[in-house]
Design an enzyme around this catalytic site. Structure first.
Site, PDB file in Angstrom:
ATOM      1  CB  SER A 203      79.283  55.495  -5.184  1.00  0.00           C
ATOM      2  OG  SER A 203      77.915  55.543  -4.862  1.00  0.00           O
ATOM      3  CD  GLU A 343      79.438  62.174  -0.993  1.00  0.00           C
ATOM      4  OE1 GLU A 343      78.779  61.794  -1.992  1.00  0.00           O
ATOM      5  OE2 GLU A 343      80.613  61.842  -0.801  1.00  0.00           O
ATOM      6  CG  HIS A 432      77.665  60.586  -4.963  1.00  0.00           C
ATOM      7  ND1 HIS A 432      78.308  60.027  -3.883  1.00  0.00           N
ATOM      8  CD2 HIS A 432      77.369  59.549  -5.801  1.00  0.00           C
ATOM      9  CE1 HIS A 432      78.384  58.722  -4.054  1.00  0.00           C
ATOM     10  NE2 HIS A 432      77.839  58.412  -5.210  1.00  0.00           N
TER      11      HIS A 432
END
Length: 522
Positions: A203, A343, A432
């Site tokens: 990330s 995601e 994610h």
């Protein structure tokens, strides 16, 4: 002079002094860890908002059995167990080393991890980032580092410097470089190979990896890179950075201020006044002003909807990473880069922070470009807006970065598709950060064992698969042989799933649309 200790004894001599580690027990048996080692001086008082400086030496043996403090943030983001929160403070520049306990006849590859959190939150003490199992099962040395973020790490006050006190830009990025320099100078004592370092992150940490691939100061400090789910839009142009710094100072002086414009019409703040405000404010006051600045960025319609991130200052970070990649200006090292299949689901379902189509394409000024991108997703899919918003944040800029980097260095692209039943049941899928459970082996830890319910065998398989690719890449510069290199001819993407498979040129129309956009605005 440091001693190359491939046996990984518990007491290790570093350039600052001796640290005493801890042998792993139960699930972590077969590993050794050293936690909370300072890699830079505390960034407090006159060092606040400045470049990291060398850590001081210590006498005797320092117990390295506890993580260092988290950077100041909202307390709930420091949770490490139900009802347990990690201590916070500005004195946070520490790192942690994890190693296999068994002897090795040669130095091991090193993997330095940078945590995510949108440059707003996070801590290396998060149980998910425990490097013990990756180190033990991958036969590598794992390092995790804490860095400054938010206003402490990513507001640029350099315009307010004076001969008596210097502020620097990109202090969070500078912290990551300082951690890499510490690894270069010290990791041999832990049995690691300082010439074979892989920097990896997820990330915002994955975005930091792409920034390090661009920053001149980082060149030569790592031999390979892995970028997991990078959000390449988390950068701030110099012009907006100047506005954010000015607005932040005004918010420190007047917490009730409610500005709604990026235009500056007030008299400039003098360097003397700025230094007074930045010195006298407490860490908590700086954090509270940071939260007000985040709300200001949204109200004012800033291109950088999060006002904290690496600043394109033309010096420490010369260009946006995606533009540098397309121009062939990233460091010449092998790269693994990829995203997860779903995601955006985490943000849309659990956090309710996913931007809509208009907000996701905020940086796309040209009406024809916006219309072209929207048309690509106008395929009747019930979650088209979520897919587009997710791609705008992650995949849409990641693929042009890979396309640029592959022109000069081996590049390997993945998509993580594995979604255990629990995640499917709650509608998250392979969302994610879920690949981190495989990377760090967390399906076998208390944190992730619930996700493995009914999927014990498959979670073991995906963990072995991902850890094997990551550690073999760290050792050799290529993943396992079934993962082909990404190139113009095939554009092969490794799908990490049970079982894994390779797809050639997936989502080509979407990929070409995003690539064209970033070429036009680069």
């Amino acid at each position: 002079m440091l001693v190359d200790m491939t046996a990984n004894d518990v007491n290790v001599v570093t350039s600052q002094g001796v640290v005493a580690g801890v042998r792993g027990k139960r699930t972590r048996a077969g590993s050794v860890s050293w936690r909370g080692i300072p890699f830079a001086a505390p960034p407090v008082a006159q060092r606040r908002f400045g470049a990291p400086e060398p850590a001081a030496n210590w006498p005797g043996v320092r117990a390295a059995d506890r993580y260092g403090k988290a950077e100041i943030q909202r307390r709930e983001f420091t949770a490490v167990a139900p009802g347990k929160f990690w201590p916070m403070g500005e004195d946070c520049l520490t790192l942690n080393v994890f190693a296999p306990q068994r002897r090795s006849s040669s130095p091991r590859p090193v993997m330095l991890f940078i945590h995510g959190g949108a440059y707003l939150l996070g801590t290396a003490a998060t149980p998910l980032y425990d490097g013990s199992l990756l180190a033990r099962d991958g036969d590598v040395i794992v390092v995790t580092a804490q860095y400054r973020f938010g206003a402490f790490g990513y507001l640029d006050f350099s315009a307010y410097s004076t001969p008596e006190r210097t502020f620097t830009s990109n202090n969070g990025l500078r912290d990551q470089v300082a951690a890499l320099e510490w690894v270069r100078d010290n990791i041999a004592a832990f049995g690691g190979d300082p010439t074979n370092v892989t920097v990896f992150g997820e990330s915002a940490g994955g975005s930091a990896v792409t920034a390090l691939l661009t920053a001149p100061a980082a060149e030569g400090l790592f031999a390979r890179a892995i970028s997991e789910s990078p959000a390449l839009g988390l950068v701030v142009d110099a012009e907006e950075a100047a506005v954010f710094a000015d607005e932040f100072l005004r918010l420190l002086a007047d917490p009730d201020r409610k500005s709604r414009t990026m235009e500056r019409t007030e008299d400039p703040i003098s360097p003397e006044k700025a230094q007074q405000l930045l010195t006298q404010a407490s860490g908590r006051e700086i954090h509270e002003a940071s939260e007000r600045l985040s709300r200001f960025a949204v109200r004012a319609g800033a291109d950088a909807f999060i006002p904290f991130g690496p600043v394109i200052d033309g010096d420490y970070l010369p260009k946006r990473p995606v533009h540098a990649a397309l121009a062939g200006q990233t460091h010449r090292v092998p790269l693994i880069i990829g995203t997860n299949k779903d995601e955006a689901n985490l943000f849309a379902k659990m956090m309710s922070v996913l931007p809509g189509a208009d907000e996701a394409l905020l940086g796309v000024k040209d009406p024809e470009q916006r219309a072209a991108l929207i048309a690509v997703y106008n395929d009747g899919h019930p979650r088209a807006n979520i897919r587009m918003a997710g791609d705008a944040i992650f995949w849409g800029a990641m693929m042009p970065f890979a396309e640029g980097h592959m022109q000069h260095s081996p590049t390997f692209v993945y998509r993580y598709d594995y979604d255990p039943k629990v995640l499917r049941w709650v509608g998250l899928g392979a969302t994610h950060a879920t690949e981190l459970f495989a990377v760090f082996g967390a399906f076998r830890m208390a944190l992730g064992v619930g996700l493995a319910a009914g999927e014990w065998r498959n979670t073991a398989r995906i963990t072995r698969q991902v850890q094997r690719h990551w550690s073999v890449f760290a050792r050799t510069g290529t993943p396992e042989k079934q993962w082909p290199q990404y190139d113009d001819a095939s554009r092969s993407v490794m799908v990490l799933d049970v079982p894994p498979h390779v797809e050639r040129n997936p989502q080509s129309v979407r990929r070409e649309a995003w690539h064209k956009l970033h070429q036009l605005v680069g």
